[in-house]
Design an enzyme around this catalytic site. Structure first.
Site, PDB file in Angstrom:
ATOM      1  N   ILE A   1       8.672 -16.589   4.065  1.00 26.02           N
ATOM      2  CA  ILE A   1       8.570 -15.303   3.360  1.00 26.02           C
ATOM      3  C   ILE A   1       7.116 -14.851   3.312  1.00 26.02           C
ATOM      4  CG2 ILE A   1       8.933 -14.126   1.151  1.00 26.02           C
ATOM      5  CD1 ILE A   1      11.207 -16.216   0.645  1.00 26.02           C
TER       6      ILE A   1
ATOM      7  N   GLN B   1       5.948 -13.534   6.670  1.00 22.20           N
ATOM      8  CA  GLN B   1       6.461 -12.186   6.899  1.00 22.20           C
ATOM      9  C   GLN B   1       5.671 -11.168   6.089  1.00 22.20           C
ATOM     10  OE1 GLN B   1       8.537 -10.648   8.867  1.00 22.20           O
ATOM     11  NE2 GLN B   1       8.531  -8.681   7.789  1.00 22.20           N
ATOM     12  N   GLU B   2       5.294 -11.535   4.874  1.00 17.03           N
ATOM     13  CA  GLU B   2       4.581 -10.610   3.997  1.00 17.03           C
ATOM     14  C   GLU B   2       3.133 -10.397   4.427  1.00 17.03           C
ATOM     15  OE1 GLU B   2       5.645  -8.732   1.728  1.00 17.03           O
ATOM     16  OE2 GLU B   2       7.585  -9.517   1.115  1.00 17.03           O
ATOM     17  N   SER B   3       2.421 -11.477   4.723  1.00 18.51           N
ATOM     18  CA  SER B   3       0.964 -11.346   4.899  1.00 18.51           C
ATOM     19  C   SER B   3       0.382 -12.151   6.049  1.00 18.51           C
ATOM     20  CB  SER B   3       0.269 -11.815   3.620  1.00 18.51           C
ATOM     21  OG  SER B   3       0.473 -13.221   3.442  1.00 18.51           O
TER      22      SER B   3
ATOM     23  N   TYR C   1      13.521  -7.286   7.889  1.00 19.50           N
ATOM     24  CA  TYR C   1      12.760  -8.195   7.032  1.00 19.50           C
ATOM     25  C   TYR C   1      13.488  -9.535   6.895  1.00 19.50           C
ATOM     26  CZ  TYR C   1      10.590  -9.797   2.600  1.00 19.50           C
ATOM     27  OH  TYR C   1       9.950 -10.509   1.619  1.00 19.50           O
TER      28      TYR C   1
END
Length: 483
Positions: A308, A311-313, A438
């Site tokens: 996660i 994927q975010e940063s 996502y």
């Protein structure tokens, strides 16, 4: 009278001869027709499998794999206990099936005409093909004649009968076998340039490319064929009828679709550059933060929390987006305040808050959603908001789907951006297509971390046991050359 007695004796002898000829067949038929009854009487279903990263394996969360989940469901369907028996290769597995040591052979086995003459078959549950692979950037093979002696396969592989059949029309075709490496390990050796070519099943190759993206397909060795179970042979079998009934049931209830979604769907997207960057980050960046993912994982696997965050940063604690979200878990200011963190660029604070926020969302998901799917609902809500998750569940119900089935829900996520749909929903427009992607990305990243770790651990073990490529699969070795 003597003639009558002679004829009687001759007739009786003929009858005995005929009985001797028929009796073994009758015995075999009796055994095969009663195989289903034997399973019911012993209350145990014996299924033969081969350890494999898609079909059957024991991971951090316990036993898993496509074949395991299907076999477990079939045992439940029969109301018996499942007994898994593992074998080193397909050859050993089929030998055990022939010798009545297992009731079913289930190991990602493709349909082969030769095998269908020796065994009964069940229903297909997906299809695949055998492919020749090489290392990206090296000489690509386009045809069988280019493989002479350079093709390495595991001993006892299910591809052997196929190669032997192909050799009839391609006399120069030759290959070498090894007892020391599995098919997956040979794929990795191709990626490392240790061997020139091997073969693999298409879905296995797709999975391997997500941890070694320089594995490339040269050409298809076979057309696509159904993947199915093999059963003991007979002209009729109650066991075969039970398998066919179960597979129909599994299709009707969506079990097959859910298993395919779990193990295959995230493999469909392959981006060479993205995967290369990700694998580099796993080696160089992830170790800095792994302890934090482990510390704050909650009810999740730490690898899921790490996926996660990537994927975010891309594991950058200073990441910032044009919309103002910041940090490792890309939190909004409102979410940061809600989760009581003071510095969104602190990796530890961000990971803790992101995990707690996701767990909070997952606790709001209805209990009717299956446990294994709750994470996907939670991630969709994490990305687009819980209100929009409620909307897509309502929309799914309106369109005749099951709001507790992730397969039904996820295909409707993009509809949240269409006016004809969102205009009638409580929370209105949402970029549902982004939420869809996502979740898919995170599934892919999660799978890659798990498989990368497994392969690294296996290679360390192999290097300790076998510090170099064994002579038995080197090109100079003639002892293993098979025709």
């Amino acid at each position: 009278m003597k003639g009558l007695i002679a004829r009687f004796i001759a007739g009786f002898a003929l009858l005995l001869w005929a009985w001797d000829m028929v009796f073994p067949w009758q015995q075999l038929m009796q055994a095969e027709e009663n195989r289903y009854n034997q399973i019911q009487q012993r209350k145990i279903l014996r299924v033969g499998m081969v350890n494999h990263p898609l079909s059957y394996f024991i991971g951090a969360e316990g036993t898993a794999g496509i074949e395991y989940e299907l076999a477990k469901s079939f045992a439940n369907y029969l109301d018996v206990r499942l007994d898994i028996k593992t074998f080193d290769n397909s050859e050993q597995l089929f030998s055990a099936l022939k010798d009545n040591k297992v009731d079913i052979a289930a190991a990602g086995l493709l349909y082969q005409p030769e095998l269908s003459k020796q065994f009964q078959i069940g229903s297909a549950y997906y299809s695949a093909s055998w492919q020749v692979v090489y290392k990206k950037g090296s000489n690509r093979p386009y045809k069988l004649s280019e493989l002479e002696g350079d093709l390495i396969i595991p001993a006892g592989s299910a591809v052997l009968p196929i190669l032997q059949r192909l050799k009839e029309d391609n006399p120069k075709l030759s290959w070498q076998t090894t007892n020391q490496f599995t098919q997956e390990e040979l794929l990795l050796q191709v990626a490392e340039g240790k061997i020139p070519y091997t073969v693999g099943i298409s879905v296995d190759i797709s999975a391997a490319q997500h941890i070694r993206p320089n594995i490339a397909v040269g050409f298809d060795l076979t057309d696509e064929a159904p993947v199915l179970w093999y059963l003991p042979n007979s002209s009729y079998s109650e066991l075969q009828a039970a398998v066919l009934d179960f597979m129909n049931h599994a299709n009707e209830t969506g079990l097959i679709s859910r298993i395919e979604e779990k193990y295959f769907n995230h493999l469909a997207h392959f981006d060479y550059v993205d995967i290369q960057s990700y694998l580099k980050a796993i080696k160089l960046v992830l170790p800095k933060y792994q302890s934090l993912f482990e510390k704050y994982r909650g009810d999740l696997e730490w690898q899921m929390l790490a996926a996660i965050a990537y994927q975010e940063s891309h594991w950058d604690p200073n990441a910032t987006s044009p919309t103002g979200v910041r940090g490792m878990m890309m939190l909004t200011r409102d979410t940061a305040e809600r989760m009581k963190i003071t510095d969104r660029t602190s990796a530890e604070q961000s990971i803790r808050a992101g995990s707690e926020y996701l767990h909070m969302l997952m606790r709001q998901i209805p209990e009717t959603v299956p446990k294994e799917d709750r994470i996907w609902y939670g991630l969709a809500a994490y990305n687009m908001g819980f209100g929009h998750l409620l909307d897509v569940r309502r929309l799914t119900r309106q369109l005749g789907g099951n709001p507790d089935n992730w397969l039904d829900v996820k295909k409707n996520l993009p509809l949240l951006a269409e006016k004809r749909h969102y205009s009638g929903l409580k929370y209105g427009y949402a970029r549902g297509f982004e939420a869809f992607q996502y979740v898919e990305n995170i599934r892919r990243y999660y799978s890659s971390i798990i498989n990368h770790q497994r392969v690294e651990e296996q290679q360390i073990q192999n290097n300790e046991e076998q510090p170099s490529v064994p002579q038995e699969i080197s090109k100079e070795s003639d002892s293993t050359l098979k025709e």
